[in-house]
Write a protein that holds these residues in place. Structure first.
Motif, PDB file in Angstrom:
ATOM      1  N   ALA A  86      72.217  36.718 -19.419  1.00 48.70           N
ATOM      2  CA  ALA A  86      71.497  36.615 -20.694  1.00 48.70           C
ATOM      3  C   ALA A  86      70.198  35.834 -20.517  1.00 48.70           C
ATOM      4  O   ALA A  86      69.161  36.194 -21.090  1.00 48.70           O
ATOM      5  N   VAL A  87      70.242  34.763 -19.736  1.00 47.34           N
ATOM      6  CA  VAL A  87      69.035  33.976 -19.469  1.00 47.34           C
ATOM      7  C   VAL A  87      67.966  34.854 -18.842  1.00 47.34           C
ATOM      8  O   VAL A  87      66.786  34.817 -19.230  1.00 47.34           O
ATOM      9  N   ALA A 101      76.604  28.433 -25.399  1.00 47.52           N
ATOM     10  CA  ALA A 101      76.057  29.733 -25.775  1.00 47.52           C
ATOM     11  C   ALA A 101      74.952  29.611 -26.817  1.00 47.52           C
ATOM     12  O   ALA A 101      74.109  30.497 -26.941  1.00 47.52           O
ATOM     13  N   ALA A 102      74.954  28.513 -27.567  1.00 46.86           N
ATOM     14  CA  ALA A 102      73.893  28.273 -28.547  1.00 46.86           C
ATOM     15  C   ALA A 102      72.700  27.558 -27.922  1.00 46.86           C
ATOM     16  O   ALA A 102      71.543  27.842 -28.249  1.00 46.86           O
ATOM     17  N   ALA A 103      72.964  26.626 -27.003  1.00 49.27           N
ATOM     18  CA  ALA A 103      71.885  25.842 -26.408  1.00 49.27           C
ATOM     19  C   ALA A 103      71.126  26.614 -25.341  1.00 49.27           C
ATOM     20  O   ALA A 103      69.887  26.523 -25.247  1.00 49.27           O
ATOM     21  N   ILE A 104      71.833  27.369 -24.519  1.00 47.70           N
ATOM     22  CA  ILE A 104      71.227  28.035 -23.356  1.00 47.70           C
ATOM     23  C   ILE A 104      70.068  28.961 -23.725  1.00 47.70           C
ATOM     24  O   ILE A 104      69.015  28.918 -23.071  1.00 47.70           O
ATOM     25  N   PRO A 105      70.189  29.809 -24.758  1.00 49.17           N
ATOM     26  CA  PRO A 105      69.050  30.688 -25.071  1.00 49.17           C
ATOM     27  C   PRO A 105      67.775  29.929 -25.420  1.00 49.17           C
ATOM     28  O   PRO A 105      66.674  30.360 -25.052  1.00 49.17           O
ATOM     29  N   PHE A 106      67.904  28.806 -26.117  1.00 48.14           N
ATOM     30  CA  PHE A 106      66.710  28.037 -26.471  1.00 48.14           C
ATOM     31  C   PHE A 106      66.102  27.372 -25.235  1.00 48.14           C
ATOM     32  O   PHE A 106      64.875  27.265 -25.126  1.00 48.14           O
ATOM     33  N   LEU A 107      66.936  26.916 -24.318  1.00 44.97           N
ATOM     34  CA  LEU A 107      66.421  26.338 -23.080  1.00 44.97           C
ATOM     35  C   LEU A 107      65.665  27.386 -22.282  1.00 44.97           C
ATOM     36  O   LEU A 107      64.587  27.121 -21.734  1.00 44.97           O
ATOM     37  N   ALA A 108      66.229  28.594 -22.204  1.00 49.43           N
ATOM     38  CA  ALA A 108      65.579  29.671 -21.457  1.00 49.43           C
ATOM     39  C   ALA A 108      64.290  30.124 -22.138  1.00 49.43           C
ATOM     40  O   ALA A 108      63.246  30.272 -21.488  1.00 49.43           O
ATOM     41  N   ALA A 109      64.353  30.334 -23.443  1.00 49.64           N
ATOM     42  CA  ALA A 109      63.174  30.808 -24.169  1.00 49.64           C
ATOM     43  C   ALA A 109      62.057  29.782 -24.144  1.00 49.64           C
ATOM     44  O   ALA A 109      60.867  30.139 -24.149  1.00 49.64           O
ATOM     45  N   SER A 110      62.419  28.500 -24.093  1.00 51.27           N
ATOM     46  CA  SER A 110      61.416  27.438 -24.102  1.00 51.27           C
ATOM     47  C   SER A 110      60.738  27.255 -22.758  1.00 51.27           C
ATOM     48  O   SER A 110      59.732  26.559 -22.661  1.00 51.27           O
ATOM     49  N   GLY A 111      61.319  27.839 -21.699  1.00 48.96           N
ATOM     50  CA  GLY A 111      60.659  27.804 -20.408  1.00 48.96           C
ATOM     51  C   GLY A 111      61.182  26.801 -19.411  1.00 48.96           C
ATOM     52  O   GLY A 111      60.488  26.473 -18.445  1.00 48.96           O
ATOM     53  N   VAL A 113      67.374  20.814 -28.600  1.00 50.32           N
ATOM     54  CA  VAL A 113      66.253  20.014 -29.116  1.00 50.32           C
ATOM     55  C   VAL A 113      66.123  18.713 -28.331  1.00 50.32           C
ATOM     56  O   VAL A 113      65.041  18.358 -27.841  1.00 50.32           O
ATOM     57  N   GLU A 114      67.235  17.992 -28.207  1.00 52.54           N
ATOM     58  CA  GLU A 114      67.183  16.688 -27.553  1.00 52.54           C
ATOM     59  C   GLU A 114      66.900  16.819 -26.058  1.00 52.54           C
ATOM     60  O   GLU A 114      66.194  15.982 -25.478  1.00 52.54           O
ATOM     61  N   ALA A 115      67.432  17.858 -25.430  1.00 50.86           N
ATOM     62  CA  ALA A 115      67.178  18.066 -24.004  1.00 50.86           C
ATOM     63  C   ALA A 115      65.698  18.344 -23.747  1.00 50.86           C
ATOM     64  O   ALA A 115      65.100  17.783 -22.820  1.00 50.86           O
ATOM     65  N   LEU A 116      65.095  19.189 -24.564  1.00 49.68           N
ATOM     66  CA  LEU A 116      63.680  19.506 -24.398  1.00 49.68           C
ATOM     67  C   LEU A 116      62.817  18.271 -24.623  1.00 49.68           C
ATOM     68  O   LEU A 116      61.845  18.028 -23.891  1.00 49.68           O
ATOM     69  N   LYS A 117      63.154  17.479 -25.632  1.00 50.81           N
ATOM     70  CA  LYS A 117      62.421  16.232 -25.882  1.00 50.81           C
ATOM     71  C   LYS A 117      62.496  15.290 -24.687  1.00 50.81           C
ATOM     72  O   LYS A 117      61.497  14.671 -24.295  1.00 50.81           O
ATOM     73  N   LEU A 118      63.672  15.168 -24.114  1.00 54.85           N
ATOM     74  CA  LEU A 118      63.852  14.284 -22.966  1.00 54.85           C
ATOM     75  C   LEU A 118      63.033  14.758 -21.771  1.00 54.85           C
ATOM     76  O   LEU A 118      62.409  13.953 -21.077  1.00 54.85           O
ATOM     77  N   VAL A 119      63.053  16.047 -21.518  1.00 56.26           N
ATOM     78  CA  VAL A 119      62.284  16.591 -20.400  1.00 56.26           C
ATOM     79  C   VAL A 119      60.799  16.296 -20.568  1.00 56.26           C
ATOM     80  O   VAL A 119      60.108  15.887 -19.628  1.00 56.26           O
ATOM     81  N   MET A 120      60.298  16.477 -21.786  1.00 56.87           N
ATOM     82  CA  MET A 120      58.859  16.297 -22.030  1.00 56.87           C
ATOM     83  C   MET A 120      58.478  14.857 -22.314  1.00 56.87           C
ATOM     84  O   MET A 120      57.292  14.514 -22.295  1.00 56.87           O
ATOM     85  N   GLY A 121      59.476  14.008 -22.594  1.00 60.01           N
ATOM     86  CA  GLY A 121      59.182  12.626 -22.915  1.00 60.01           C
ATOM     87  C   GLY A 121      58.507  12.457 -24.257  1.00 60.01           C
ATOM     88  O   GLY A 121      57.608  11.621 -24.414  1.00 60.01           O
TER      89      GLY A 121
END
Length: 248
Positions: A90-91, A41-51, A204-212
């Protein structure tokens, strides 16, 4: 990327590490979130908002009154609903451009293997040891980067497993005991904002991994003690006898 997207993600585009290239990678990414409770519930909103373009949300549990103390993605009107379905709604409210898929069952090893093969990153936001081990096995087998988090009492932990990295250890290398557990929050309690701290770090770490971009904490267990406000790191290596990633 159209003008609407350029404006929406403008604060990302200002970061030279992200720019248009990184934002496009987020838009093209597929991320699996296993567990839509406190951490999810904490990670999902940031993943969605980040695109993140496609989110697969898996959880077989329903929302109960005791969840609302820390699972801030949900409200009283969501009581009795499947967490994954409420999280997907919510997403869509956060970002209508995100494709959210829902899995309202406990994933088997076969399920995990199938879904893992089609995603770029998996977040383990579950609250039990057996699921963490199963997710780790599937992630290592498919070489899908895994961001694992846990939170109980006032203590949180985070680590990244990436089998694409030569010699990288996995979750089982560190937590290999058949019955090991950090305890369930239903039995031991959990400090409300703690799941937000760790869940946000997982995003944070998931977004970094996706973008490399940046450096992932591979072979590093990061722990957080909310009572003392201390972050610590434990460095660990691959267990050569690990039944998941070792040679034995």
């Amino acid at each position: 990327m159209d003008d609407h997207a350029l404006l929406r993600y403008s604060r990302h585009l200002l970061l030279k590490e992200i720019d248009l290239t990184g934002q496009q990678k987020l838009q093209d990414a597929r991320v699996l979130v296993v567990g839509c409770g406190g951490l999810g519930a904490a990670a999902i909103p940031f993943l969605a908002a980040s695109g993140i373009g496609r989110l697969i949300l898996a959880d077989d549990d329903v929302i109960e009154l005791s969840n609302l103390q820390r699972q801030v993605l949900y409200g009283e009107a969501d009581l009795g609903r499947h967490k994954a379905e409420a999280a997907a709604d919510a997403v869509r409210r956060i970002n209508s451009g995100i494709r959210a898929e829902v899995l309202t069952r406990r994933l088997t090893a076969l399920d995990l293997s199938g879904w893992m093969a089609g995603v770029d990153v998996v977040l383990d936001c579950s609250d039990n040891y057996s699921t963490r081990q199963a997710v780790n096995v599937a992630a290592v087998a498919s070489k899908t980067p895994l961001v694992s988090g846990a939170a109980v009492r006032f203590d949180g932990q985070l680590l990244v497993v990436d089998a694409r990295t030569e010699g990288a250890p996995c979750y089982h290398c560190l937590f290999g005991g058949a019955e090991a557990s950090d305890g369930a929050c239903a039995a031991f309690g959990v400090f409300s904002p703690l799941v937000g701290v760790i869940g946000a770090q997982q995003a944070v770490e998931a977004l970094k991994l996706v973008m490399g971009i940046g450096r992932s904490p591979i072979g590093r267990l990061i722990t957080y003690d909310a009572l003392s406000a201390n972050w610590r790191e434990l460095h660990f290596g691959r267990d050569p006898d690990c039944r998941v990633c070792g040679q034995g």
